[in-house]
Design a protein around this motif. Sequence first.
Motif, PDB file in Angstrom:
ATOM      1  N   ALA A 254       0.839  -1.207   0.000  1.00  0.00           N
ATOM      2  CA  ALA A 254       0.000   0.000   0.000  1.00  0.00           C
ATOM      3  C   ALA A 254       0.869   1.250   0.000  1.00  0.00           C
ATOM      4  O   ALA A 254       0.573   2.246  -0.701  1.00  0.00           O
ATOM      5  CB  ALA A 254      -0.928  -0.019   1.209  1.00  0.00           C
ATOM      6  N   ALA A 255       1.948   1.216   0.797  1.00  0.00           N
ATOM      7  CA  ALA A 255       2.857   2.365   0.816  1.00  0.00           C
ATOM      8  C   ALA A 255       3.527   2.556  -0.545  1.00  0.00           C
ATOM      9  O   ALA A 255       3.690   3.698  -1.031  1.00  0.00           O
ATOM     10  CB  ALA A 255       3.913   2.165   1.901  1.00  0.00           C
ATOM     11  N   LEU A 256       3.904   1.403  -1.181  1.00  0.00           N
ATOM     12  CA  LEU A 256       4.505   1.488  -2.513  1.00  0.00           C
ATOM     13  C   LEU A 256       3.516   2.070  -3.508  1.00  0.00           C
ATOM     14  O   LEU A 256       3.880   2.918  -4.350  1.00  0.00           O
ATOM     15  CB  LEU A 256       4.980   0.099  -2.948  1.00  0.00           C
ATOM     16  CG  LEU A 256       5.555   0.001  -4.359  1.00  0.00           C
ATOM     17  CD1 LEU A 256       6.834   0.847  -4.471  1.00  0.00           C
ATOM     18  CD2 LEU A 256       5.868  -1.464  -4.696  1.00  0.00           C
ATOM     19  N   ARG A 257       2.272   1.651  -3.428  1.00  0.00           N
ATOM     20  CA  ARG A 257       1.265   2.158  -4.372  1.00  0.00           C
ATOM     21  C   ARG A 257       1.054   3.670  -4.163  1.00  0.00           C
ATOM     22  O   ARG A 257       0.909   4.435  -5.138  1.00  0.00           O
ATOM     23  CB  ARG A 257      -0.048   1.412  -4.150  1.00  0.00           C
ATOM     24  CG  ARG A 257      -1.194   1.893  -5.035  1.00  0.00           C
ATOM     25  CD  ARG A 257      -0.823   1.725  -6.515  1.00  0.00           C
ATOM     26  NE  ARG A 257      -1.814   2.278  -7.395  1.00  0.00           N
ATOM     27  CZ  ARG A 257      -2.783   1.538  -7.973  1.00  0.00           C
ATOM     28  NH1 ARG A 257      -2.848   0.244  -7.725  1.00  0.00           N
ATOM     29  NH2 ARG A 257      -3.637   2.096  -8.783  1.00  0.00           N
ATOM     30  N   LEU A 258       1.055   4.107  -2.907  1.00  0.00           N
ATOM     31  CA  LEU A 258       0.880   5.522  -2.629  1.00  0.00           C
ATOM     32  C   LEU A 258       2.033   6.337  -3.210  1.00  0.00           C
ATOM     33  O   LEU A 258       1.832   7.406  -3.821  1.00  0.00           O
ATOM     34  CB  LEU A 258       0.782   5.742  -1.117  1.00  0.00           C
ATOM     35  CG  LEU A 258       0.585   7.188  -0.651  1.00  0.00           C
ATOM     36  CD1 LEU A 258      -0.726   7.751  -1.196  1.00  0.00           C
ATOM     37  CD2 LEU A 258       0.601   7.263   0.868  1.00  0.00           C
ATOM     38  N   ARG A 259       3.268   5.826  -3.040  1.00  0.00           N
ATOM     39  CA  ARG A 259       4.423   6.556  -3.565  1.00  0.00           C
ATOM     40  C   ARG A 259       4.418   6.578  -5.097  1.00  0.00           C
ATOM     41  O   ARG A 259       4.771   7.587  -5.712  1.00  0.00           O
ATOM     42  CB  ARG A 259       5.718   5.912  -3.060  1.00  0.00           C
ATOM     43  CG  ARG A 259       5.987   6.202  -1.579  1.00  0.00           C
ATOM     44  CD  ARG A 259       7.229   5.463  -1.090  1.00  0.00           C
ATOM     45  NE  ARG A 259       7.616   5.891   0.245  1.00  0.00           N
ATOM     46  CZ  ARG A 259       7.043   5.470   1.360  1.00  0.00           C
ATOM     47  NH1 ARG A 259       6.035   4.589   1.286  1.00  0.00           N
ATOM     48  NH2 ARG A 259       7.455   5.914   2.535  1.00  0.00           N
ATOM     49  N   ASP A 261       1.766   6.489  -6.979  1.00  0.00           N
ATOM     50  CA  ASP A 261       0.720   7.423  -7.411  1.00  0.00           C
ATOM     51  C   ASP A 261       1.171   8.878  -7.265  1.00  0.00           C
ATOM     52  O   ASP A 261       0.827   9.739  -8.097  1.00  0.00           O
ATOM     53  CB  ASP A 261      -0.551   7.189  -6.586  1.00  0.00           C
ATOM     54  CG  ASP A 261      -1.231   5.883  -6.962  1.00  0.00           C
ATOM     55  OD1 ASP A 261      -0.926   5.346  -8.047  1.00  0.00           O
ATOM     56  OD2 ASP A 261      -2.070   5.385  -6.166  1.00  0.00           O
ATOM     57  N   THR A 262       1.940   9.143  -6.188  1.00  0.00           N
ATOM     58  CA  THR A 262       2.403  10.524  -5.999  1.00  0.00           C
ATOM     59  C   THR A 262       3.455  10.922  -7.028  1.00  0.00           C
ATOM     60  O   THR A 262       3.690  12.119  -7.256  1.00  0.00           O
ATOM     61  CB  THR A 262       2.989  10.704  -4.583  1.00  0.00           C
ATOM     62  OG1 THR A 262       4.066   9.771  -4.389  1.00  0.00           O
ATOM     63  CG2 THR A 262       1.922  10.473  -3.528  1.00  0.00           C
ATOM     64  N   LEU A 263       4.080   9.948  -7.652  1.00  0.00           N
ATOM     65  CA  LEU A 263       5.074  10.260  -8.677  1.00  0.00           C
ATOM     66  C   LEU A 263       4.448  10.630 -10.018  1.00  0.00           C
ATOM     67  O   LEU A 263       5.143  11.139 -10.911  1.00  0.00           O
ATOM     68  CB  LEU A 263       6.015   9.064  -8.880  1.00  0.00           C
ATOM     69  CG  LEU A 263       7.040   8.780  -7.778  1.00  0.00           C
ATOM     70  CD1 LEU A 263       7.791   7.503  -8.096  1.00  0.00           C
ATOM     71  CD2 LEU A 263       8.009   9.948  -7.654  1.00  0.00           C
ATOM     72  N   ASP A 264       3.166  10.372 -10.168  1.00  0.00           N
ATOM     73  CA  ASP A 264       2.514  10.548 -11.465  1.00  0.00           C
ATOM     74  C   ASP A 264       2.720  11.952 -12.054  1.00  0.00           C
ATOM     75  O   ASP A 264       3.111  12.089 -13.231  1.00  0.00           O
ATOM     76  CB  ASP A 264       1.026  10.237 -11.330  1.00  0.00           C
ATOM     77  CG  ASP A 264       0.336  10.202 -12.691  1.00  0.00           C
ATOM     78  OD1 ASP A 264       1.043  10.096 -13.707  1.00  0.00           O
ATOM     79  OD2 ASP A 264      -0.914  10.269 -12.733  1.00  0.00           O
ATOM     80  N   PRO A 265       2.531  13.033 -11.286  1.00  0.00           N
ATOM     81  CA  PRO A 265       2.702  14.360 -11.914  1.00  0.00           C
ATOM     82  C   PRO A 265       4.146  14.704 -12.252  1.00  0.00           C
ATOM     83  O   PRO A 265       4.407  15.631 -13.033  1.00  0.00           O
ATOM     84  CB  PRO A 265       2.166  15.333 -10.845  1.00  0.00           C
ATOM     85  CG  PRO A 265       1.361  14.485  -9.908  1.00  0.00           C
ATOM     86  CD  PRO A 265       2.021  13.146  -9.927  1.00  0.00           C
ATOM     87  N   ARG A 276       3.794   3.442 -16.480  1.00  0.00           N
ATOM     88  CA  ARG A 276       2.557   2.672 -16.636  1.00  0.00           C
ATOM     89  C   ARG A 276       2.803   1.179 -16.385  1.00  0.00           C
ATOM     90  O   ARG A 276       1.974   0.487 -15.775  1.00  0.00           O
ATOM     91  CB  ARG A 276       1.977   2.904 -18.037  1.00  0.00           C
ATOM     92  CG  ARG A 276       1.261   4.247 -18.174  1.00  0.00           C
ATOM     93  CD  ARG A 276       0.392   4.288 -19.421  1.00  0.00           C
ATOM     94  NE  ARG A 276       1.190   4.118 -20.637  1.00  0.00           N
ATOM     95  CZ  ARG A 276       1.731   5.119 -21.331  1.00  0.00           C
ATOM     96  NH1 ARG A 276       1.570   6.376 -20.902  1.00  0.00           N
ATOM     97  NH2 ARG A 276       2.406   4.892 -22.429  1.00  0.00           N
ATOM     98  N   SER A 277       3.933   0.664 -16.840  1.00  0.00           N
ATOM     99  CA  SER A 277       4.268  -0.743 -16.581  1.00  0.00           C
ATOM    100  C   SER A 277       4.430  -0.998 -15.089  1.00  0.00           C
ATOM    101  O   SER A 277       3.995  -2.035 -14.558  1.00  0.00           O
ATOM    102  CB  SER A 277       5.553  -1.123 -17.318  1.00  0.00           C
ATOM    103  OG  SER A 277       5.402  -0.974 -18.705  1.00  0.00           O
ATOM    104  N   THR A 278       5.014  -0.044 -14.383  1.00  0.00           N
ATOM    105  CA  THR A 278       5.180  -0.179 -12.938  1.00  0.00           C
ATOM    106  C   THR A 278       3.831  -0.208 -12.244  1.00  0.00           C
ATOM    107  O   THR A 278       3.605  -1.026 -11.334  1.00  0.00           O
ATOM    108  CB  THR A 278       6.034   0.975 -12.396  1.00  0.00           C
ATOM    109  OG1 THR A 278       7.302   0.989 -13.066  1.00  0.00           O
ATOM    110  CG2 THR A 278       6.238   0.830 -10.895  1.00  0.00           C
ATOM    111  N   VAL A 279       2.927   0.666 -12.658  1.00  0.00           N
ATOM    112  CA  VAL A 279       1.584   0.685 -12.054  1.00  0.00           C
ATOM    113  C   VAL A 279       0.866  -0.631 -12.297  1.00  0.00           C
ATOM    114  O   VAL A 279       0.218  -1.180 -11.403  1.00  0.00           O
ATOM    115  CB  VAL A 279       0.776   1.881 -12.611  1.00  0.00           C
ATOM    116  CG1 VAL A 279      -0.688   1.791 -12.166  1.00  0.00           C
ATOM    117  CG2 VAL A 279       1.386   3.195 -12.166  1.00  0.00           C
ATOM    118  N   VAL A 280       1.011  -1.153 -13.510  1.00  0.00           N
ATOM    119  CA  VAL A 280       0.354  -2.433 -13.827  1.00  0.00           C
ATOM    120  C   VAL A 280       0.903  -3.556 -12.950  1.00  0.00           C
ATOM    121  O   VAL A 280       0.156  -4.404 -12.435  1.00  0.00           O
ATOM    122  CB  VAL A 280       0.526  -2.756 -15.324  1.00  0.00           C
ATOM    123  CG1 VAL A 280       0.096  -4.197 -15.612  1.00  0.00           C
ATOM    124  CG2 VAL A 280      -0.289  -1.790 -16.168  1.00  0.00           C
TER     125      VAL A 280
END
Length: 461
Positions: A254-259, A261-265, A276-280
Motif C-alpha cells: 500500500a505504501a509502494l502504491r501511494l508513492r 501514485d504521488t510520482l505521477d505528476p 505505466r508498466s510499474t503501475v500495472v
Amino acid sequence: MRRRLLVVLSGFALAAVAGFAVPLLQSTAAGRTQEFVLVRATDLDRFAALAQQATGPSGADALAQEVQAHHVVYGEGVVVVDRTGRPVVEAGMRADEPAVAAAADAALRNQPAAHPERLQPWSRAPILLARPVGTGTQAGGAVVLRAEPGAAAADIATSWAAILAGAVVAAVACAAVALLVARWVLRPVRELAAGVGAVTAGRPNAHVSPHAGPSELRELAVAFNRMSDAVATSADQQRRLVADTSHQLRNPLAALRLRVDTLDPHIAAAGRRTYRSTVVEVERLEALLDGLLDLATAESRATDLAAGADPPARADLTAVVTERLDAWRPAAQHAGVRLDAPASPGPTDVACAASELEQVLDVLLDNAVKYAGRGATVHLAHQRGDGRVRLEVRDDGPGLPAADIPHATRRFWRAPGGTARGSGLGLPIAERLVTARGGTLRLASPPGAGLVVTIELPVPS
C-alpha cells in the motif's frame, strides 16, 4: 473384503466339521453293523448246536421250540435242513425259496459266508445268514436265518441324527466365531479407511481408535494418528503462512502504491511507458495478495466445514445470480460482453452461504468478461433436480484447449498466450468453496461453444 474373509473362515470351519463328522458317521454305522452281525451269528451258532444235538424226538422238539420262539420274538425267519437239504424246522420262511435254498446249499458245502454290507439308516432289505451244522468237513445240515435290520437301522439313524445335530451346532458356533473374528479384524480397517477419507477432506483431528483389532492394526492406527496430526499441523501452518505473509505484504505494498501514485505528476514523457508498466505490476501484486488472502480464507472455511464447526448454510441462488449480474453489467458493457440470463424461476435455495456463492459467481463472471472477448455473450442458467441445483455459466468465446481443461483449477495456472492479467487463483478458490459445501465444479470447452463451467450444489436438508 468382509464377505471374502467370512467365506474363507467359514469354508475352513465347515471343512473341519465335515472332517470330524463324516468319519464318525461311518464309524457309527460300521460298529452297529458289526454288533448286528455278531448277535445273529450267535443265534446261528446256538441253532446249529441244537440241531447237532437233536438226535431224537425230544431234541427235535427242543430245536423247533427255540426256532419258533426266535421267530415270535424277533420276527425273523429260521430254516434248519439236514445234509440232503430236506427241511427239519421251518419258521417264518420256507426251505424251497430260491434264496434260502441257495444259502443252505452254500453252507452245506462249507463255503465262506459273504459278509453283509454296512447298514445305513435307510436299510430295510432282509439279510440271509447261513451256518453249517457240525464241526467236521462233512456238514450234517445247515441253519439259515433271515435277519431283519430295521431295529439296527433305526439305532444308526438315531446316532446319525445326534452326530449331525452336533455338527450343525459346531458349524453355527464356528460361523459365529468367524463373524466375530472378521469384525475384530475389519473394524479397524474400516475406521482407517474413514480416517483416510477425513484427512483427504481436510478434516482436522481425524483420529482412529488405537485399541481395536490385532496388534499390527493397532500399531498402524497409532502411526495413522501421528500422520493425521502431522498433516493437519502442516496444512494449518501453510494456511497461516499464506495469510500472515499476505497481511504483512499488504502494508508495504500500500505504501509502494501511494508513492507510485504521488510520482505521477512528476514523470516526464520519456518515462511514461515505464511508469505505466510499474503501475500495472503493482496492481498485479495487489490482485495476487487479494487472491492469496481469499485462498487462505477458502481453505480455512473448508477445514471448518469438514470438522463440522459451522452450522448448515442456506442461500437463494436466484437472488444471488440476479444481484451479481447487476453488479457486473457495467464492467461487461465496458469490455463489450453481453450478460444474459433467463427469467427468474423463483427462489432456489442451495446449501451454501450467500457470501461464498457471491465469491464463486464473481470469479466465474470475472473470467468470462476477461477472456470471452469483445462481442461475446455470457449465458447463466440454473435448474433443480435430484436433490441438487445445477448452475451453468456458458460463453461463446474462444474457450480452452482440451489439454488445458484439467489444469484450469490448479493454483497459479494461467492460459498460455493469454492477454488478460490474473493471479491464477480464481478458479481454485471457487472450486474449494464449492467442494467444501459438498458440491462439484466442472469445466468443459465443446468445439465452437466457448467455455462451460457447471456447478452443482446440494439443496438444504
